[in-house]
Design an enzyme around this catalytic site. Structure first.
Site, PDB file in Angstrom:
ATOM      1  N   HIS A 268       0.862  -1.188   0.000  1.00 18.32           N
ATOM      2  CA  HIS A 268       0.000   0.000   0.000  1.00 18.32           C
ATOM      3  C   HIS A 268       0.898   1.238   0.000  1.00 18.32           C
ATOM      4  O   HIS A 268       1.344   1.675  -1.062  1.00 18.32           O
ATOM      5  CB  HIS A 268      -0.899  -0.088   1.235  1.00 18.32           C
ATOM      6  CG  HIS A 268      -2.043   0.862   1.288  1.00 18.32           C
ATOM      7  ND1 HIS A 268      -2.351   1.726   0.286  1.00 18.32           N
ATOM      8  CD2 HIS A 268      -2.976   1.081   2.259  1.00 18.32           C
ATOM      9  CE1 HIS A 268      -3.424   2.432   0.620  1.00 18.32           C
ATOM     10  NE2 HIS A 268      -3.819   2.057   1.826  1.00 18.32           N
ATOM     11  N   HIS A 307      -2.125  -1.022 -11.629  1.00 22.85           N
ATOM     12  CA  HIS A 307      -2.969  -0.566 -10.523  1.00 22.85           C
ATOM     13  C   HIS A 307      -4.253  -1.373 -10.534  1.00 22.85           C
ATOM     14  O   HIS A 307      -4.729  -1.738 -11.610  1.00 22.85           O
ATOM     15  CB  HIS A 307      -3.298   0.929 -10.693  1.00 22.85           C
ATOM     16  CG  HIS A 307      -3.796   1.582  -9.448  1.00 22.85           C
ATOM     17  ND1 HIS A 307      -5.106   1.494  -9.043  1.00 22.85           N
ATOM     18  CD2 HIS A 307      -3.159   2.321  -8.514  1.00 22.85           C
ATOM     19  CE1 HIS A 307      -5.244   2.154  -7.919  1.00 22.85           C
ATOM     20  NE2 HIS A 307      -4.086   2.674  -7.559  1.00 22.85           N
ATOM     21  N   ASP A 363       3.211   6.028  -7.653  1.00 25.72           N
ATOM     22  CA  ASP A 363       4.449   5.742  -6.937  1.00 25.72           C
ATOM     23  C   ASP A 363       5.677   5.699  -7.832  1.00 25.72           C
ATOM     24  O   ASP A 363       6.799   5.657  -7.342  1.00 25.72           O
ATOM     25  CB  ASP A 363       4.326   4.394  -6.205  1.00 25.72           C
ATOM     26  CG  ASP A 363       3.377   4.499  -5.050  1.00 25.72           C
ATOM     27  OD1 ASP A 363       3.415   5.534  -4.378  1.00 25.72           O
ATOM     28  OD2 ASP A 363       2.599   3.566  -4.829  1.00 25.72           O
TER      29      ASP A 363
HETATM   30  N1  ACO Z   1       4.901  -5.679 -13.686  1.00 20.78           N
HETATM   31  C1  ACO Z   1       4.721  -6.743 -14.535  1.00 20.78           C
HETATM   32  N2  ACO Z   1       3.544  -7.334 -14.774  1.00 20.78           N
HETATM   33  C2  ACO Z   1       2.481  -6.851 -14.097  1.00 20.78           C
HETATM   34  C3  ACO Z   1       2.587  -5.761 -13.210  1.00 20.78           C
HETATM   35  C4  ACO Z   1       3.848  -5.164 -13.012  1.00 20.78           C
HETATM   36  N3  ACO Z   1       4.006  -4.139 -12.194  1.00 20.78           N
HETATM   37  N4  ACO Z   1       1.365  -5.510 -12.693  1.00 20.78           N
HETATM   38  C5  ACO Z   1       0.527  -6.386 -13.238  1.00 20.78           C
HETATM   39  N5  ACO Z   1       1.196  -7.208 -14.101  1.00 20.78           N
HETATM   40  C6  ACO Z   1       0.614  -8.248 -14.951  1.00 20.78           C
HETATM   41  C7  ACO Z   1       0.152  -9.450 -14.125  1.00 20.78           C
HETATM   42  O1  ACO Z   1       1.166 -10.419 -14.021  1.00 20.78           O
HETATM   43  C8  ACO Z   1      -1.034  -9.928 -14.944  1.00 20.78           C
HETATM   44  O2  ACO Z   1      -0.515 -10.632 -16.070  1.00 20.78           O
HETATM   45  P1  ACO Z   1      -1.300 -11.967 -16.623  1.00 20.78           P
HETATM   46  O3  ACO Z   1      -2.698 -11.533 -16.893  1.00 20.78           O
HETATM   47  O4  ACO Z   1      -0.548 -12.353 -17.864  1.00 20.78           O
HETATM   48  O5  ACO Z   1      -1.193 -12.972 -15.523  1.00 20.78           O
HETATM   49  C9  ACO Z   1      -1.653  -8.655 -15.502  1.00 20.78           C
HETATM   50  O6  ACO Z   1      -0.582  -7.716 -15.531  1.00 20.78           O
HETATM   51  C10 ACO Z   1      -2.799  -8.113 -14.653  1.00 20.78           C
HETATM   52  O7  ACO Z   1      -2.315  -7.818 -13.360  1.00 20.78           O
HETATM   53  P2  ACO Z   1      -3.056  -8.169 -11.987  1.00 20.78           P
HETATM   54  O8  ACO Z   1      -2.030  -8.718 -11.049  1.00 20.78           O
HETATM   55  O9  ACO Z   1      -4.276  -8.974 -12.231  1.00 20.78           O
HETATM   56  O10 ACO Z   1      -3.502  -6.734 -11.502  1.00 20.78           O
HETATM   57  P3  ACO Z   1      -4.008  -6.347 -10.038  1.00 20.78           P
HETATM   58  O11 ACO Z   1      -5.050  -5.337 -10.228  1.00 20.78           O
HETATM   59  O12 ACO Z   1      -4.353  -7.547  -9.221  1.00 20.78           O
HETATM   60  O13 ACO Z   1      -2.679  -5.739  -9.372  1.00 20.78           O
HETATM   61  C11 ACO Z   1      -1.059  -4.185  -8.641  1.00 20.78           C
HETATM   62  C12 ACO Z   1      -2.441  -4.385  -9.280  1.00 20.78           C
HETATM   63  C13 ACO Z   1      -0.967  -4.943  -7.297  1.00 20.78           C
HETATM   64  C14 ACO Z   1      -0.843  -2.688  -8.367  1.00 20.78           C
HETATM   65  C15 ACO Z   1       0.012  -4.701  -9.618  1.00 20.78           C
HETATM   66  O14 ACO Z   1      -0.083  -4.010 -10.845  1.00 20.78           O
HETATM   67  C16 ACO Z   1       1.426  -4.585  -9.059  1.00 20.78           C
HETATM   68  O15 ACO Z   1       1.872  -5.450  -8.316  1.00 20.78           O
HETATM   69  N6  ACO Z   1       2.165  -3.459  -9.382  1.00 20.78           N
HETATM   70  C17 ACO Z   1       3.484  -3.226  -8.855  1.00 20.78           C
HETATM   71  C18 ACO Z   1       3.395  -2.687  -7.418  1.00 20.78           C
HETATM   72  C19 ACO Z   1       2.951  -1.230  -7.362  1.00 20.78           C
HETATM   73  O16 ACO Z   1       3.454  -0.387  -8.095  1.00 20.78           O
HETATM   74  N7  ACO Z   1       2.036  -0.953  -6.444  1.00 20.78           N
HETATM   75  C20 ACO Z   1       1.544   0.440  -6.226  1.00 20.78           C
HETATM   76  C21 ACO Z   1       0.124   0.561  -6.595  1.00 20.78           C
HETATM   77  S1  ACO Z   1      -0.376   2.274  -6.384  1.00 20.78           S
HETATM   78  C22 ACO Z   1      -0.752   2.463  -4.718  1.00 20.78           C
HETATM   79  O17 ACO Z   1      -1.077   1.516  -4.038  1.00 20.78           O
HETATM   80  C23 ACO Z   1      -0.676   3.802  -4.096  1.00 20.78           C
END
Ligand code: ACO
Length: 429
Positions: A268, A307, A363
């Site tokens: 978060h 996100h 971020d």
């Molecule tokens: N890098 C590479 N691949 C990614 C990333 C990433 N940062 N984020 C998502 N993906 C991929 C997933 O592997 C998935 O691929 P697939 O469909 O082939 O399996 C697809 O994109 C969809 O992603 P989900 O995981 O289903 O997306 P979700 O909504 O559950 O996750 C999250 C969102 C947690 C923010 C994710 O994008 C992530 O981990 N990002 C990196 C961490 C980050 O920057 N967090 C800050 C968020 S902003 C905040 O909280 C203030």
């Protein structure tokens, strides 16, 4: 019969139910009538992590994740970041309308003149270990504040409620700055009420022997805009915690300590720290293609990308990127920016990221700015908690005034043992 219903047929019994639709939503409690027999408890919905459950109606923040829109009380975030300041936005978020000049003057005075904390709070903070994490200190101190303001428990008294809100917004920068000074082994600096909200915060962080501390106006404004961008983000993890704890009618200090605790986690409020670690690890712009290859091979995540709600460019990221340029004119360019820009350039052109709608989130650039301003990484979640205070409090008030809300109490699906008899210790296998 109105078309605004959902027809549900239970194939176990062959019965059909008409469930009203309101705001494109059905009430989960209306599923309860679906039973196989009279003794059946009734149907529930199962939604771990609340990915598709609205827990409240709200009029505070609007997000359209597909279009990349964020609005507070209907005002686009871009316009607020351009024309407003944090305290004005705080007023808007809390009271629903932008203040008149008179209302703003009173509000600003109330906040800027409640920045001091009780001396005992200072002593309490001094009792932490020399290397205590500033966010741990922040959470514990906010919780302790409930013991200094016991009238905070009068949550139904609107005047008392407003008093605690003003106190919290006014004092969180002081608590945050004290926690920073403590972790650096520096003497605490008392607030200067002649400075702006963010100017005073910079004063409490940086002041050493100067008789009069004057914040750099560019850094002061940059921090103010970052505070605007972080002020609220509807029903995220920390805000949900605030509402759940507040629903038991605890005081706002205790509830807010819980919300800040939720924010502490790396999934978060800690994501910008992870971005910084990633950029430091890449270390050189030449290594970006290799890193991207690792991401596409699913060995790594590209931190600061993607996100849960935004499937388009996070509107806050665009603004943060602009601020970065202004900050670097004062602090000097952070070399990590070139790596970040190259990562973004490649990712936005690459099919892997395009197909998955992965764009930079807030971020991706904020950590680079905070590092250039010489904030240690441990301060990043604290820098998030200060502006989010107003969001938490506005959502808390909305929850208290909402006649549909009750104490939060989710259901579970019990999959454990059936009833069994106690076995004496000596007879256990
Ligand atoms: N890098 C590479 N691949 C990614 C990333 C990433 N940062 N984020 C998502 N993906 C991929 C997933 O592997 C998935 O691929 P697939 O469909 O082939 O399996 C697809 O994109 C969809 O992603 P989900 O995981 O289903 O997306 P979700 O909504 O559950 O996750 C999250 C969102 C947690 C923010 C994710 O994008 C992530 O981990 N990002 C990196 C961490 C980050 O920057 N967090 C800050 C968020 S902003 C905040 O909280 C203030």
């Amino acid at each position: 019969m109105s078309n605004n219903t959902l027809s549900v047929t239970d194939n176990r019994t062959g019965r059909t139910y008409e469930i009203p639709i309101e705001n494109d939503t059905i009430k989960a409690i209306n599923l309860r009538q679906i039973k196989v027999n009279e003794d059946d408890f009734g149907m529930m919905s199962y939604d771990p992590a609340f990915t598709n459950t609205a827990s409240t109606k709200s009029t505070i923040t609007f997000i359209d994740g597909d279009k990349g829109i964020l609005e507070y009380r209907g005002y686009p975030i871009e316009q607020l970041a351009e024309h407003s300041n944090y305290l004005e936005v705080a007023y808007l978020i809390l009271f629903g309308e932008l203040p008149t000049q008179e209302q703003y003057a009173v509000w600003e005075h109330e906040i800027l003149h409640h920045t001091f904390v009780h001396e005992n709070i200072k002593q309490l903070m001094q009792a932490f270990r020399h290397d205590a994490h500033p966010m741990g200190m922040f959470i514990a101190t906010v919780a302790a504040m409930s013991t200094y303001y016991p009238e905070g428990r009068n949550i139904q008294d609107e005047d008392a409620r407003l008093k605690q809100i003003q106190r919290l917004i006014a004092k969180v920068p002081t608590v945050a700055a004290f926690s920073y000074r403590h972790s650096r082994g520096l003497p605490y600096v008392y607030p200067n009420n002649d400075l702006s909200y963010t100017g005073n915060f910079l004063n409490m962080l940086d002041k050493m022997t100067q008789v009069k501390y004057e914040p750099d106006p560019i850094l002061e404004r940059a921090l103010d805009v970052l505070f605007i961008l972080h002020a609220d983000h509807e029903q995220n993890c920390g805000t949900a915690a605030m509402r759940v704890i507040g629903s038991s009618h605890t005081d706002p200090y205790t509830a807010m300590a819980g919300a800040a605790a939720a924010l502490y986690g790396p999934l978060h409020g800690g994501a910008n720290e992870e971005v910084l670690r990633m950029l430091l690890e890449i270390g050189d712009i030449k290594r970006v293609p290799e890193f991207i290859k690792g991401v596409k091979n699913r060995e790594r995540l590209l931190m600061g990308f993607g996100h849960r709600v935004y499937k388009n460019y996070d509107p806050r990221a665009r603004i943060v990127k602009r601020i970065a340029d202004q900050v670097f004119e004062v602090t000097g360019r952070n070399p990590l920016l070139d790596i970040a820009l190259e990562l973004e350039r490649i990712a936005l052109e690459d099919e892997f990221f395009v197909q998955r709608h992965l764009y930079p989130n807030v971020d991706f650039y904020s950590g680079i700015i905070y590092q250039a301003m010489r904030f240690p990484m441990a301060m990043f979640p604290v820098l998030f908690a200060i502006p989010r205070t107003v969001g938490w409090l506005a959502q808390w008030v909305e929850m208290l005034n909402d006649s549909e809300q009750k104490i939060a109490r989710p259901r579970q699906i019990y999959l454990g043992h059936e009833t069994r008899d106690f076995v004496a210790m000596g007879e256990r296998g």
